[in-house]
Scaffold this active site. Structure first.
Site, PDB file in Angstrom:
ATOM      1  N   HIS A 192      33.580  52.039  38.035  1.00 33.92           N
ATOM      2  CA  HIS A 192      34.706  52.150  37.154  1.00 33.92           C
ATOM      3  C   HIS A 192      35.693  53.108  37.289  1.00 33.92           C
ATOM      4  O   HIS A 192      36.934  52.583  37.423  1.00 33.92           O
ATOM      5  CB  HIS A 192      34.114  52.262  35.832  1.00 33.92           C
ATOM      6  N   SER A 251      41.157  50.464  32.715  1.00 32.62           N
ATOM      7  CA  SER A 251      40.054  50.136  31.629  1.00 32.62           C
ATOM      8  C   SER A 251      40.823  49.775  30.370  1.00 32.62           C
ATOM      9  O   SER A 251      41.464  48.649  30.367  1.00 32.62           O
ATOM     10  CB  SER A 251      38.977  51.569  31.361  1.00 32.62           C
ATOM     11  N   ASP A 293      31.802  48.035  39.785  1.00 36.43           N
ATOM     12  CA  ASP A 293      31.988  48.350  38.346  1.00 36.43           C
ATOM     13  C   ASP A 293      31.094  47.611  37.535  1.00 36.43           C
ATOM     14  O   ASP A 293      30.981  46.456  37.323  1.00 36.43           O
ATOM     15  CB  ASP A 293      33.754  48.245  37.762  1.00 36.43           C
TER      16      ASP A 293
END
Length: 842
Positions: free
Chosen positions: A818, A695, A786
């Site tokens: 995610h 991320s 995601d």
């Protein structure tokens, strides 16, 4: 046969030795490009091609393969590539085998997720029910197990612990909630397809009642996240819960008449000559809430099985975190819940604490009454916290006088998706209808903590009963630097006390309370989780001291193997001064950052290879608590440098807010400063450093390999943010892009249609702007579903790297969101990470 091979190779016009001619034939690459080509290969492959033996007899097996392949048709060149590649990849294959065995030990371990305390009928000791999670790789699901024990104290102050012989698997249960007295247990089983939701009420010996709620009443019950909420009434006759509001009417179509009139929801016969249309699109709450659009409040009567939607709550509110209010004088009972406005764009909710919310009170339904349940009076919903833009996790004090809650007002005001919380209370009106009250500040936001002192509250869940027997002391978990701690908060005075040891690098996770005792889990990256039992003792100074005892618990074979693997490792938390401190920075943003350093206890002449690990958020934090993935990477021969750069939770609000508008620069510099610090201290070899992040950690990783292209031997990223200009148009949290890029002023410039000027700034702040400088072999691990950082972000960057001749490997997990945390996906991800780093950083 050798002559045949040479004759075929001579047709290519080569006048080089046999190995050069072989490479040229296989790749159709000009001799002048050998070096560029072979530099992309593993070291063993380079040696294999660039250092041929003096005579072919030194490698007869290779020569036999070459001759055998080329004595056939030209099309056999493909087979040659496969055979040579298989041979050259033997090292990698061996690593897959060995590392998979190691990681299997870590993934086989069970973890304690929750615990509930029930007093023994004999009065001796307490019954404890533990909820345990364990990955099931073959089923690609996480098993939920229940294991019970009895804990009692002996006359010497020690613990006696008796465990059930085996855990019991609980299948299909999304929620388990004991009643206030502990005499009943609610088990909720959410529907699959169109089947009803099951509410099971369990007594001491058997299931006493099962209530099925059809889809026409509501959708699935919310079992996790901010919207989760389920609460027993004090007399245990009713349960309030949050579930998806029944879906709006969808049109039906027929192959004969075209549009088909609605014949009502009571029809059970499936018409094979028609189909259900999609209807109007309705926005959901984003990542991890796909399909969750309108959480609403319901109450089920245990005795009758009747279910009623709570009236008066407009669809402009999405609800969660419901609790029953203390009984008031008069006829009606009230429910207290958290409401989020949902009449405008629904931004992603998961991990996002900057969404405005308030605490409301509403009248609970009256079962068996003649009151109509189809009224919709918005005035009956009362906003109790009108003085703040954020209020959540409401809890009543045991005497019912105060409602205590947390606030993330700083997040709402600044746009940061997570920040330092504050704690507040309001007085509860016990005489009649609830009403807004003055908000009293108990624990304010800490802007700049003194060294070693309380940095503020960072709490994301609160026990349903967090109170000690004095009725005014609240026990919560929080973050303190790079560790998780347990705090006590006196809600009369506002005094905060750290009750877990302050001289330890371990992290402590709160499980439950046993009267004035605490059940918790203590761990570190190099120490497997240990259940602890905390009790209060009084010293001569009359200060309250907490004494912690180990709770002996069953162990598994995999746990013992993991203990052995970690036994040679040690953990330190480094304080790292930041460089190039600007005079414009506030004091809290000038303080040293922290990095968790994991290394071997034994000293070597040369340092072990180092993995720099970067958390996401960016307003998240890496904790010292046990991590299967970090423990695995450390156990296969790597030191770890886990950096908590400025912007991380647990260090005060000034340090956190300093990152807004400076991503891609301040955070990158903090990481490079940490790496330099490790090298200068002799903790890392500068030629053997890799970097890993997901991320925003992936954002940092891809920035680092672009801004410092010669620093890292290899990189791995998981759902990375690589191009903000692309993400802002596709993410469930486009506001994040504006705030992190422009700072708080980005809130006012937010738009669904960014101008070319804005897109240009997003591009400049992104790793994609440095892609032409990247040389580092990079592994991409991407979740196809995601919604937070859509898969296109990683794919675009990987394609750009390939276009520039950088070694890239991309693995896409079709069903992952995610976190990429489904058991098989997690396993494949980290085995690939370990193998990738071994391949390029030996």
């Amino acid at each position: 046969m050798v002559a045949t091979l040479q004759r075929r190779l001579s047709q290519c016009g080569c006048e080089s030795n046999l190995y050069e001619m072989l490479l040229h034939y296989l790749t159709k690459t000009p001799i002048s490009k050998y070096s560029a080509f072979t530099s992309q290969l593993p070291l063993q492959s380079q040696l294999h091609f660039l250092k041929p033996p003096q005579s072919s007899s030194q490698h007869p097996s290779l020569l036999r393969r070459c001759v055998g392949v080329f004595s056939g048709m030209d099309g056999a060149g493909v087979g040659a590539l496969k055979e040579v590649a298989a041979n050259l990849d033997a090292f990698t294959e061996e690593e897959y085998v060995s590392q998979s065995k190691v990681y299997k030990n870590f993934t086989s371990m069970s973890t304690v997720d929750k615990a509930w305390i029930f007093k023994s009928s004999s009065g001796r000791g307490s019954h404890v029910m533990f909820s345990i999670g364990q990955p099931n790789l073959l089923a690609n699901k996480r098993k939920k197990l229940m294991l019970s024990s009895v804990i009692s104290k002996d006359s010497d102050g020690g613990l006696n612990v008796e465990w059930a012989p085996f855990p019991i698997e609980v299948t299909g249960a999304s929620l388990m909630v004991p009643s206030p007295s502990g005499s009943k247990l609610l088990v909720v089983r959410n529907p699959e397809n169109d089947s009803p939701t099951h509410f099971e009420i369990w007594g001491p010996f058997q299931m006493e009642k099962e209530i099925r709620v059809p889809q026409s009443k509501h959708g699935s019950v919310y079992a996790d996240g901010w919207f989760e909420g389920i609460s027993w009434s004090s007399d245990e006759s009713a349960i309030a819960y949050v579930a998806e509001e029944p879906s709006v009417h969808k049109p039906s179509f027929s192959d004969t008449a075209g549009y088909k009139k609605d014949i009502g929801s009571n029809s059970t016969d499936k018409d094979l000559n028609s189909w259900k249309g999609q209807g109007e699109w309705e926005e959901d709450w984003g990542e991890a809430y796909s399909g969750k659009r309108q959480p609403a409040l319901f109450v089920i009567n245990i005795n009758s099985g009747d279910v009623r939607a709570v009236q008066g709550i407009a669809r402009s509110l999405s609800v969660g975190q419901v609790v029953w209010a203390p009984t008031t004088k008069g006829l009606h009972e009230y429910l207290v819940f958290v409401g989020w406005p949902s009449d405008t764009r629904k931004f992603g909710m998961k991990y996002c604490y900057n969404r405005p919310c308030a605490i409301y009170a509403v009248m609970a339904p009256l079962f068996g009454s003649e009151i109509k349940d189809d009224t919709d009076d918005d005035a009956s919903v009362i906003n109790l916290t009108q003085g703040t833009s954020s209020a959540f996790l409401p809890r009543f004090t045991p005497d019912g006088k105060f409602l205590v809650f947390l606030s993330a007002k700083t997040c709402v005001d600044t746009g940061a998706h997570c920040a330092t919380n504050s704690l507040h209370k309001i007085e509860w009106n016990t005489e009649g209808e609830p009403s807004p009250a003055k908000i009293v500040d108990l624990v304010p936001v800490v802007m700049c903590p003194e060294d070693g002192c309380f940095p503020g509250i960072y709490c994301f869940d609160v026990l349903s009963k967090p109170w000690l027997s004095d009725g005014s002391t609240m026990i919560i978990s929080s973050i303190w630097g790079s560790t998780e701690v347990i705090l006590s908060v006196n809600v009369l005075s506002g005094k905060v006390t750290r009750i877990t040891p302050s001289n330890s690098n371990h992290s402590w996770s709160l499980l439950t309370l046993d009267g004035d005792n605490i059940l918790a889990v203590c761990s570190s990256i190099v120490d497997v989780p240990q259940i602890k039992y905390g009790s209060i003792t009084k010293e001569e100074s009359k200060d309250t001291i907490w004494h912690w005892l180990d709770v002996s618990s069953p162990t598994s074979e995999s746990q013992e193997k993991v203990k052995s693997l970690l036994s040679s490792l040690q953990l330190d938390i480094l304080k790292i001064p930041i460089k190039n401190v600007s005079e414009n920075l506030k004091e809290g943003a000038r303080k040293p950052i922290e990095a968790i350093y994991v290394s071997s206890k034994s000293k070597h002449e040369d340092c072990d290879p180092l993995i720099v690990i970067l958390h996401g958020g960016p307003h998240g934090v890496s904790l010292s608590s046990f991590s299967k993935t970090s423990g695995f990477l450390a156990s296969i021969g790597y030191s770890l440098l886990i950096v908590n750069y400025r912007g991380s939770l647990g260090f005060g609000e000034e340090a956190l807010q300093s990152l807004l508008g400076k991503i891609g620069s301040q955070d990158v510099n903090d990481v490079l400063t940490s790496v330099d610090h490790a090298v200068d201290m002799g903790l890392a070899n500068p030629s053997k450093i890799t970097v890993l992040g997901g991320s925003h950690g992936g954002f940092l990783t891809t920035h680092l390999i672009g801004q410092a292209p010669d620093r890292f031997a290899a990189a791995a990223v998981r759902n990375p943010v690589c191009n903000l200009a692309l993400m802002v148009c596709t993410s469930d949290i486009p506001d994040w892009c504006f705030v992190e890029t422009f700072g708080t002023p980005g809130l006012s410039s937010y738009t669904e249609a960014p101008s070319p000027k804005l897109l240009s700034v997003f591009h400049e702040k992104s790793p994609i702007s440095h892609v032409l400088k990247v040389k580092t072999p990079t592994l991409f691990l991407l979740g196809a579903k995601d919604l937070r950082v859509p898969v296109t972000n990683g794919i675009q960057f990987a394609r750009a790297l390939k276009e520039n001749g950088v070694v890239v490997k991309v693995i896409v997990f079709p069903e992952d969101i995610h976190p990429i945390n489904r058991p098989q996906s997690d396993f494949e991800s980290f085995v690939n990470i370990g193998v990738w780093f071994k391949k390029y950083c030996k």
